[in-house]
Scaffold this motif. Structure first.
Motif, PDB file in Angstrom:
ATOM      1  N   GLN A   1      -4.349   0.921 -14.926  1.00 29.88           N
ATOM      2  CA  GLN A   1      -5.694   1.443 -15.155  1.00 29.88           C
ATOM      3  C   GLN A   1      -6.443   1.790 -13.871  1.00 29.88           C
ATOM      4  O   GLN A   1      -7.406   2.536 -13.902  1.00 29.88           O
TER       5      GLN A   1
ATOM      6  N   TRP B   1      -8.485  -2.760 -22.497  1.00 27.01           N
ATOM      7  CA  TRP B   1      -7.699  -3.369 -21.423  1.00 27.01           C
ATOM      8  C   TRP B   1      -8.510  -4.435 -20.689  1.00 27.01           C
ATOM      9  O   TRP B   1      -7.959  -5.450 -20.235  1.00 27.01           O
TER      10      TRP B   1
ATOM     11  N   ILE C   1      -1.659  -4.559 -15.660  1.00 25.25           N
ATOM     12  CA  ILE C   1      -2.724  -3.772 -16.298  1.00 25.25           C
ATOM     13  C   ILE C   1      -3.573  -3.091 -15.229  1.00 25.25           C
ATOM     14  O   ILE C   1      -3.942  -1.918 -15.354  1.00 25.25           O
TER      15      ILE C   1
END
Lengths: 279, 270, 544
Positions: free
Chosen positions: C494, C460, C490
């Motif tokens: 995360q 990522w 993202i």
């Protein structure tokens, strides 16, 4: 005399070196908060880091600084990016003024109150003055600073408030002790006026300790000036010292320690000399 | 002037506060860290004797626990610093000559070095995962280790006086051994001075910790100490709105005054 | 009209006339919160110097702080080439510096040369450094300047809002300025006095010369409580960025004075140390590397309470790096952060953690415990940490809070990596996320949780790298936004940074200041200093 001066010089030099090593090896040395600025490129961050690094060992840095100091160049502050001699020239008078006024004020009030205490000798007077000085001793320097800002009092008053209580207690004990001497009591019994006793007998007796106290009160006042100036935003040496410590500004801290060491040791030496001479 | 009755009253007050601090767990109604999030900044009431702070923590509980921290640890620090001052000052006064000069110079140097900076640096060196209580103990230990210069001059002066006094001269003349002189004659006479210095230092350390906390370097959250609690005073206008926030300051002043009244006056002179 | 009535009418008319005439002149008195390190606009890096630069510097393009749109200033028009490497300015004619030196394209060339000099290291200059090579400035005529960059620069026009033009010829060097004020006096540690620039190019709609006020006095004051005290006494007329508690009290006493400009751009964030070289035990590294752990922590924090108690309600929970006040770049599709301790426990269970007797234990049975560091001297941040400590104790996690002075803190998070988690504030002075490149690129210095990676440690992070590079060179703003929206997505999945809150911008304005309209962009209270007026005020406000 020469030995004394040499001692003074040696102690000061040692003080400067010690403070320099203290800063150099303390956590957080050599970092700059600008490193956290995301707008700066990698090259800029590297440049900032390099500017803080000591390019030589500490001792050679110190030697270099000393040779410059003899010519009046005290180096340049890393945090403020200005020559330190200029900074000191601007800020020292501010602190000196507040400290001198503060200490004189404290001495004036302490002397007046303790002499009044000796002459009046009242129980309630004693209790109330002890209470007042007790309250003032109990106030942390920071609280005194805040109150002085709130009451619009100048920094010198805050310094006086911090210096006064201990001074008063010592002075009062000293004077009581002196007045309790047998020959003083005899003089009083013979009817010699109080004023005469005070100036002819007490003051000469107490003067060496008075000189010592003067030195100590100056040192205490200078020490108290740091948090007071930092909290009152007064542009003196105390605020400079506090900000320098927070920013790990090695040249500035070194210079300031040298200055303070000089003043402290000189004050104590003067006090000792006066003490010995009077004895 | 310090009449025995006055000293008794002060001793009782101090003792009471000390005991309250010692048994903080039983005396205080709530744990010091518990946040009553529905009731921040409330005035004193039956549920919260001194109200709550901005995070909703009971102020009475925090004052009691803070008393424990400040009143228990300051004497420990004072003991440490007085011992150090006693040893070093004793050596300086007794031996004289170069030893004396060096120790005195070291004292002046220590007073000149930025104490706040040393504390800042030493505190930053502490490992991060020690508990708040250990960090408080470490802070006070540091204060004790760095606090000897102010007491040293007094001890040194007293030792010098004693060294030149008549009875010691007599003792030497009669052939008393050095060790015996120190143990049997010097120390007992130094004891009052040392005790006075110890007693005076206690409030000084309480105040130093308070100043450190007000500058943000003192005891770690959520552990309360008087200095920690005094930080609320920085905003003066808030205090006038919530005057009960002055309680730690009042307590501090009371304790320091009591300490001073208890001490016999004549032994303070430097 | 009978005579007394006539004089009364006259008096009333005069009373209305007088305030209008009394509204030019006067001195605006406010505070800087630090010492300005330099008056050279090319070298400016800190907030105090930036404030002085804003008031004294003349720029080609001005970002209107209120509308967040670009406006012509010293450049009447500009054109960006299609490859976004060149920008051509048509400059205003007949403009002079504060000391009389005429302004021309040579000054623009000189300023750009200084700014892009490799020896100069400033945030302003670094923003333009998009690639290797030198910047060429062509000055075909005194009022046309064409600047060519070696590589396309994202958001090029907006960057010129920070470039204050220096005079190439004036003997006064950087003290000759094109802004509304110039530095008349500076006493180090005390104050900076700015006087009205008689040659300021801007005029109001009626053609009167701006600024209306005669001078601005900037006192150097770090202590916010003293500042508020002085404001109450009428010594100061403006306070930028009050504390929430001070603001709340001011609001109760005097509602007209306390102005809330709205949600600011800054965020408070918390992150876990994911650096492989950190001197942490392996089990801790395993905790912090687990996405479920970080997301669970985020869910277990009660942001509403943080806003209510630490900021007296003058803050909003933050879901991402961009605040909702950043109209263009805010990703409205992101979910609001939820407070769900049970959901957090479920998520933790997925990662192998389980709750035993009120203590959370990991797979191997170790109790979960870590230390959060933050900087001392910031009371709000310490309160945030203390409240998070309590929140996380509800899910069985023991948190220690340690405050360190700033240099020690920076050393730990940038050099030794000897920390578990950190709470700091993200300061966004710029609307465009391109200035946050070093935060999002895995090789970046400010990629706080794992800085200066040789190659991306996770998939990522690699994807974020790709997206950030693409947005820097994307041809249209819309495409750039689409890419950065994906980056924010993202980040939300995360949670490398756990965003806590966005503070409101709280400003105090004395009623004697007419025309103040605080905004969420720097410099907040006095962005329109050249159009402010000083009128008579009841108790607050000083008129000279």
């Amino acid at each position: 005399m020469v030995g004394r001066l040499l001692m003074l010089a040696a102690v000061c030099l040692l003080g400067g070196l010690l403070s320099a090593s203290l800063v150099r090896f303390s956590p957080g040395y050599g970092v700059d908060e600008r490193e956290l600025d995301p707008r700066l490129s990698q090259a800029s961050v590297e440049a900032i880091r390099n500017s803080h690094r000591l390019n030589s060992g500490l001792l050679s840095y110190y030697g270099h600084y000393l040779s410059g100091a003899v010519h009046g160049d005290l180096g340049s502050s890393l945090w403020l990016q200005r020559p330190i001699s200029a900074l000191l020239k601007e800020r020292f008078p501010v602190t000196a003024k507040s400290v001198l006024i503060g200490v004189s004020l404290a001495w004036f009030v302490a002397l007046t109150l303790s002499l009044a205490g000796v002459f009046l000798r009242g129980f309630y007077f004693d209790i109330s003055t002890t209470l007042i000085s007790g309250v003032f001793i109990a106030l942390p320097a920071a609280v005194v600073a805040i109150f002085s800002v709130y009451l619009r009092a100048p920094v010198s008053v805050a310094i006086a408030v911090v210096t006064f209580p201990k001074l008063f207690r010592y002075l009062r004990n000293l004077l009581n002790h002196a007045y309790a001497q047998p020959y003083i009591m005899a003089a009083r019994a013979r009817g010699i006026s109080r004023a005469k006793i005070l100036f002819r007998h007490i003051l000469p007796l107490a003067s060496p300790t008075l000189f010592a106290l003067m030195g100590v009160s100056l040192a205490v006042a200078f020490g108290a000036a740091i948090p007071i100036e930092a909290l009152c935003d007064s542009p003196g040496v105390g605020q400079l010292a506090w900000q320098a410590a927070l920013n790990r500004d090695l040249p500035l801290i070194m210079n300031l320690t040298l200055l303070v060491t000089l003043i402290t040791v000189a004050a104590n030496m003067f006090a000792n000399a006066a003490h010995e001479r009077a004895m | 002037m310090n009449t025995p009755r006055l000293r008794l009253i002060c001793a009782l007050v101090l003792g009471l506060i000390f005991v309250l601090g010692l048994f903080a767990g039983t005396v205080s109604p709530y744990p010091y860290a518990k946040q009553f999030r529905e009731h921040p900044n409330v005035a004193p009431s039956s549920t919260h004797l001194l109200g709550t702070d901005s995070l909703g923590r009971d102020l009475f509980a925090r004052v009691i626990y803070g008393t424990r921290v400040s009143l228990l640890l300051a004497p420990a620090a004072a003991l440490l610093s007085t011992l150090l001052a006693g040893i070093l000052g004793g050596f300086a006064g007794l031996l004289g000559g170069w030893c004396e000069k060096i120790i005195l110079a070291a004292t002046d140097l220590s007073m000149a070095l930025p104490l706040l900076f040393v504390l800042l640096a030493l505190r930053a060196l502490l490992p991060l995962d020690i508990s708040p209580i250990l960090s408080v103990i470490a802070t006070f230990a540091l204060l004790g280790l760095l606090g000897w210069p102010s007491s040293l001059r007094v001890v040194w002066a007293a030792t010098k006086n004693l060294r030149n006094s008549d009875f010691l001269l007599l003792a030497r003349a009669t052939g008393c051994s050095r060790r015996r002189m120190i143990v049997r004659h010097l120390l007992p006479n130094l004891r009052p001075v040392l005790f006075a210095q110890f007693w005076i230092s206690i409030p000084v350390f309480v105040l130093t910790e308070a100043t450190l906390s007000m500058l943000g370097l003192g005891v770690i959250e959520p552990l309360p100490s008087w200095g920690n609690l005094l930080r609320g005073l920085e905003d003066i206008s808030a205090v006038s709105a919530n005057p009960w926030r002055l309680t730690p300051l009042v307590l501090l002043i009371l304790v320091v005054i009591c300490f001073q009244f208890i001490l016999p006056a004549q032994e303070e002179t430097a | 009209m009978p005579s007394p009535l006539k004089s009364l009418t006259l008096a009333i008319l005069l009373a209305f006339a007088l305030p209008v005439r009394a509204q030019t002149g006067g001195e605006l008195h406010l505070c800087l919160h630090g010492e300005p390190k330099t008056f050279n606009p090319v070298l400016v890096d800190d907030e105090a110097s930036e404030n002085v630069r804003y008031l004294t510097g003349g720029v080609l393009i001005r970002l209107n702080r209120q509308t967040q749109e670009l406006e012509p200033a010293l450049a009447t028009s500009w054109k960006v080439s299609r490859d976004r490497r060149t920008i051509t300015f048509h400059l205003r004619k007949g403009v002079h510096f504060s000391d009389g030196t005429p302004f021309s394209s040579e000054d623009v060339a000189y300023t750009m040369r200084l700014l892009m000099d490799p020896v100069t290291h400033s945030s302003t200059g670094d923003a333009f450094r998009s690639g290797e090579g030198t910047v060429q400035v062509q000055t075909p005529s005194p009022d046309v300047a064409a600047i060519a960059f070696p590589a396309p620069v994202a958001g090029l026009e907006r960057l010129f809002d920070q470039v204050a033009i220096l005079s190439a010829h004036s003997p006064k060097k950087e003290m000759a300025v094109l802004g509304p004020f110039y530095v008349a006096d500076y006493k180090a540690g005390s104050y900076v006095l700015l006087q009205k620039n008689p040659n300021y190019w801007k005029h109001d709609a009626q053609g009167h010369a701006l600024p209306y006020i005669d001078s601005v006095r900037l006192d150097i004051q770090r202590n916010r409580d003293i500042e508020l005290l002085r404001f109450r006494r009428g010594e100061l007329q403006l306070i930028n960025r009050l504390d929430a508690e001070q603001f709340e009290r001011l609001q109760h006493e005097n509602p007209a004075v306390a102005r809330n400009a709205g949600t600011g751009l800054d965020a408070e964030e918390m992150w876990f140390n994911q650096s492989p070289v950190a001197p942490l035990p392996d089990y801790k590294k395993a905790w912090f590397a687990a996405k479920e752990f970080r997301k669970a922590i985020s869910m277990a924090i009660n942001r509403a309470d943080l806003c209510r108690m630490v900021y007296a309600g003058f803050a909003k929970p933050a879901s991402g790096p961009v605040s909702p006040s950043n109209h263009f770049w805010f990703n409205a599709a992101l979910e609001d952060p939820k407070y769900d301790p049970q959901g957090a426990l479920r998520l933790l269970a997925q990662a192998g953690f389980r709750l035993e007797n009120d203590t959370l234990k990991d797979r191997t049975g170790k109790p979960v415990e870590f230390t959060v560091v933050t900087n001392s001297g910031n009371a709000s941040r310490e309160k945030l940490a203390t409240m998070i400590q309590q929140d996380l104790s509800q899910v069985g996690i023991k948190v220690n809070v340690v405050t360190l002075d700033f240099p020690s803190l920076i050393e730990r998070i940038t050099r030794t990596f000897d920390y578990d988690a950190c709470i700091l504030g993200l300061v966004n002075t710029d609307l465009d996320p391109n200035s946050q490149m070093t935060v999002w690129l895995s090789s970046g210095e400010n990629h706080q949780w794992n800085p200066s990676q040789k190659s991306p440690a996770t998939a990522w992070e690699a994807e974020i790298d790709k997206l950030m590079r693409e947005q820097a060179t994307a041809p249209t703003e819309k495409e750039r936004k689409a890419k950065f929206d994906r980056v924010q997505q993202i980040a939300a999945e995360q949670q490398p940074f756990i965003y806590l809150i966005n503070k409101d911008v709280l400003v105090a304005v004395s009623p004697g200041v007419v025309g103040a309209a605080p905004v969420v962009l720097e410099p907040w209270g006095f962005w329109n200093a050249d159009t402010l007026r000083l009128g008579p005020a009841p108790e607050l406000g000083v008129q000279k």
